[in-house]
Design a protein around this motif. Structure first.
Motif, PDB file in Angstrom:
ATOM      1  N   LYS A 173       0.805  -1.226   0.000  1.00  0.00           N
ATOM      2  CA  LYS A 173       0.000   0.000   0.000  1.00  0.00           C
ATOM      3  C   LYS A 173       0.836   1.275   0.000  1.00  0.00           C
ATOM      4  N   ILE A 174       2.159   1.137  -0.144  1.00  0.00           N
ATOM      5  CA  ILE A 174       3.055   2.290  -0.063  1.00  0.00           C
ATOM      6  C   ILE A 174       3.757   2.502  -1.408  1.00  0.00           C
ATOM      7  N   GLY A 175       3.788   3.743  -1.885  1.00  0.00           N
ATOM      8  CA  GLY A 175       4.499   4.075  -3.115  1.00  0.00           C
ATOM      9  C   GLY A 175       5.747   4.891  -2.817  1.00  0.00           C
ATOM     10  N   TYR A 176       6.755   4.737  -3.676  1.00  0.00           N
ATOM     11  CA  TYR A 176       7.967   5.541  -3.541  1.00  0.00           C
ATOM     12  C   TYR A 176       8.677   5.584  -4.888  1.00  0.00           C
ATOM     13  N   ALA A 177       9.627   6.512  -5.020  1.00  0.00           N
ATOM     14  CA  ALA A 177      10.392   6.671  -6.258  1.00  0.00           C
ATOM     15  C   ALA A 177      11.851   6.333  -5.963  1.00  0.00           C
ATOM     16  N   THR A 179      14.634   5.839  -7.564  1.00  0.00           N
ATOM     17  CA  THR A 179      15.781   6.482  -8.210  1.00  0.00           C
ATOM     18  C   THR A 179      15.801   7.988  -7.985  1.00  0.00           C
ATOM     19  N   ASN A 180      14.778   8.498  -7.315  1.00  0.00           N
ATOM     20  CA  ASN A 180      14.696   9.938  -7.081  1.00  0.00           C
ATOM     21  C   ASN A 180      15.727  10.386  -6.050  1.00  0.00           C
ATOM     22  N   ALA A 181      16.335  11.539  -6.309  1.00  0.00           N
ATOM     23  CA  ALA A 181      17.381  12.049  -5.412  1.00  0.00           C
ATOM     24  C   ALA A 181      16.843  12.319  -4.007  1.00  0.00           C
ATOM     25  N   SER A 182      15.598  12.756  -3.921  1.00  0.00           N
ATOM     26  CA  SER A 182      15.033  13.064  -2.608  1.00  0.00           C
ATOM     27  C   SER A 182      14.892  11.794  -1.760  1.00  0.00           C
ATOM     28  N   TRP A 183      14.526  10.687  -2.389  1.00  0.00           N
ATOM     29  CA  TRP A 183      14.435   9.413  -1.668  1.00  0.00           C
ATOM     30  C   TRP A 183      15.799   8.989  -1.165  1.00  0.00           C
ATOM     31  N   LYS A 184      16.808   9.089  -2.027  1.00  0.00           N
ATOM     32  CA  LYS A 184      18.151   8.690  -1.620  1.00  0.00           C
ATOM     33  C   LYS A 184      18.685   9.602  -0.513  1.00  0.00           C
ATOM     34  N   SER A 185      18.364  10.892  -0.590  1.00  0.00           N
ATOM     35  CA  SER A 185      18.786  11.807   0.472  1.00  0.00           C
ATOM     36  C   SER A 185      18.125  11.428   1.792  1.00  0.00           C
ATOM     37  N   LYS A 216       8.751   8.936 -10.528  1.00  0.00           N
ATOM     38  CA  LYS A 216       8.797  10.281  -9.975  1.00  0.00           C
ATOM     39  C   LYS A 216       7.799  10.445  -8.831  1.00  0.00           C
ATOM     40  N   ASN A 217       8.058  11.465  -8.017  1.00  0.00           N
ATOM     41  CA  ASN A 217       7.172  11.746  -6.890  1.00  0.00           C
ATOM     42  C   ASN A 217       5.751  12.073  -7.342  1.00  0.00           C
ATOM     43  N   GLY A 218       5.635  12.796  -8.466  1.00  0.00           N
ATOM     44  CA  GLY A 218       4.311  13.158  -8.951  1.00  0.00           C
ATOM     45  C   GLY A 218       3.468  11.945  -9.276  1.00  0.00           C
ATOM     46  N   ALA A 219       4.100  10.909  -9.828  1.00  0.00           N
ATOM     47  CA  ALA A 219       3.376   9.681 -10.164  1.00  0.00           C
ATOM     48  C   ALA A 219       2.929   8.949  -8.895  1.00  0.00           C
ATOM     49  N   VAL A 220       3.742   9.026  -7.848  1.00  0.00           N
ATOM     50  CA  VAL A 220       3.347   8.434  -6.569  1.00  0.00           C
ATOM     51  C   VAL A 220       2.081   9.113  -6.057  1.00  0.00           C
ATOM     52  N   LEU A 221       2.085  10.438  -6.101  1.00  0.00           N
ATOM     53  CA  LEU A 221       0.931  11.193  -5.615  1.00  0.00           C
ATOM     54  C   LEU A 221      -0.317  10.898  -6.443  1.00  0.00           C
ATOM     55  N   HIS A 236       6.737  17.844  -0.162  1.00  0.00           N
ATOM     56  CA  HIS A 236       5.453  18.483   0.122  1.00  0.00           C
ATOM     57  C   HIS A 236       4.857  19.241  -1.057  1.00  0.00           C
ATOM     58  N   TYR A 237       5.708  19.871  -1.877  1.00  0.00           N
ATOM     59  CA  TYR A 237       5.179  20.800  -2.867  1.00  0.00           C
ATOM     60  C   TYR A 237       4.444  20.120  -4.011  1.00  0.00           C
ATOM     61  N   TYR A 238       4.683  18.828  -4.214  1.00  0.00           N
ATOM     62  CA  TYR A 238       3.919  18.134  -5.264  1.00  0.00           C
ATOM     63  C   TYR A 238       2.428  18.176  -4.949  1.00  0.00           C
ATOM     64  N   TRP A 239       2.112  18.044  -3.690  1.00  0.00           N
ATOM     65  CA  TRP A 239       0.698  18.082  -3.309  1.00  0.00           C
ATOM     66  C   TRP A 239       0.122  19.490  -3.480  1.00  0.00           C
TER      67      TRP A 239
END
Length: 353
Positions: A173-177, A179-185, A216-221, A236-239
């Protein structure tokens, strides 16, 4: 508090460069004036943007002669990686790097690729958002959040932190990206806060929840908004951008801010800009950085991308919580380790190909 977070990002990206640009730290790309090679057209200001076209193109398209000077045109390349500048070395046509976080700028500075910004470019920005050597200056801030579908999980039942998020009941039930830099950070911050054993333990549990991967984060949202998932780890800003574009009554997904001094899920990062040491047009490049920190651009970020301006007094049309309310974790910078180790750990636990 914020100083620590900025330094986290710097070291994270520095480690990235160590991984991806191994062997490139040579005299050829040291960035010293003596090594610079002209790229030809001083009337073209070339911006390498680590940020996406969707987020910043409208703003950069509005930059004209009043900012750059008569006869100077702006050419922007989006979704760029800082390692490209290291690979191009003294032959890089880039004049400005506009990155997703301070770490990218810090890494370029470490490799001698960024020049020193004048006082005029940094004087209006709080010192915690400016590199002590003035090689880069922060432009905006963003927070990691948990996006969720309130139709599946009421606010009262939300996990209180990332440890509650890896409960087996949230399997699939959890999505994530990944390869995204924010996830790795975020994962690197997790290692900093808990050590490698603690980070591995959390990642192993996260893997066991069978998280769903997105580019990407947008696709998760979007997946959460459409009811395909209950949760997603994003910025946060994607939302806020989605709500701004569609209207609050048309967006099902909500966001939840994790908080706490030991909570990696509350990480705050920064977008920043710097002028290349080998720029053919440092004057126009500096004026562009000043533009990004001016009233028009700061208002654009506050309203159009939903980020936090670095300048005091800029109000957003979005109902953003204040930075003081975010309560991000303080991080011991001496315990930072490389992104290479982060990626190795992610691969080892099966969360990165």
């Amino acid at each position: 508090m914020k100083r620590s977070i900025l330094h986290v990002a710097v070291v994270i990206a520095t480690a990235t460069f160590a991984l991806t640009a191994c062997g490139n730290d040579t005299a050829e790309n040291s960035g010293s004036p003596a090594d610079c090679a002209s790229t030809g057209d001083p009337k073209t200001l070339t911006v390498y943007s680590g940020r996406s076209e969707k987020l910043v193109k409208p703003l950069l398209d509005s930059v004209g002669a009043d900012v750059l000077g008569e006869g100077v045109r702006l050419q922007a390349l989006y979704d760029q990686k800082p390692v490209k500048i290291l690979e191009e070395g003294r032959r890089s046509p880039a004049d400005v790097w506009f990155g997703q976080d301070a770490g990218e700028l810090g890494a370029l500075a470490k490799h001698g690729q960024l020049g020193e910004l004048p006082d005029s470019a940094v004087k209006s920005v709080p010192s915690q958002y400016v590199d002590p050597n003035r090689h880069w200056v922060g432009v905006t801030l963003r927070s990691r959040v948990l996006a969720y579908d309130p139709r599946q999980v009421p606010a009262a039942d939300l996990p209180g932190g990332i440890d509650a998020l890896v409960d087996p009941k949230w399997r699939g039930k959890i999505g994530y990206a990944p390869t995204n830099a924010s996830w790795k950070s975020f994962v690197t911050a997790l290692r900093v806060l808990r050590g490698d054993d603690g980070a591995r333990a959390w990642l192993t549990k996260f893997k066991a929840t069978e998280p769903v991967e997105f580019d990407k984060n947008g696709a998760v949202l979007d997946a959460i908004d459409q009811g395909q998932l209950s949760f997603g780890l994003i910025n946060h800003y994607y939302w806020f951008m989605k709500v701004g574009a569609q209207g609050a009554d048309k967006v099902n997904a909500k966001i939840h801010y994790f908080k706490g001094e030991k909570e990696p899920g509350a990480l705050v990062n920064i977008a920043a800009a710097g002028v290349l040491a080998c720029s053919d047009n440092k004057e126009a490049a500096t004026r562009l950085v000043e533009f990004l920190l001016g009233a028009k651009a700061q208002q654009y970020f506050a309203d159009e991308t939903g980020e936090y301006p670095v300048l005091a007094g800029v109000k957003s049309k979005h109902a953003l919580p204040t930075l003081n309310e975010l309560s991000p974790p303080p991080i011991d910078l001496n315990k930072l380790e490389s992104l290479e180790a982060t990626e190795a750990m992610l691969k080892d636990v099966g969360l990165l190909d």
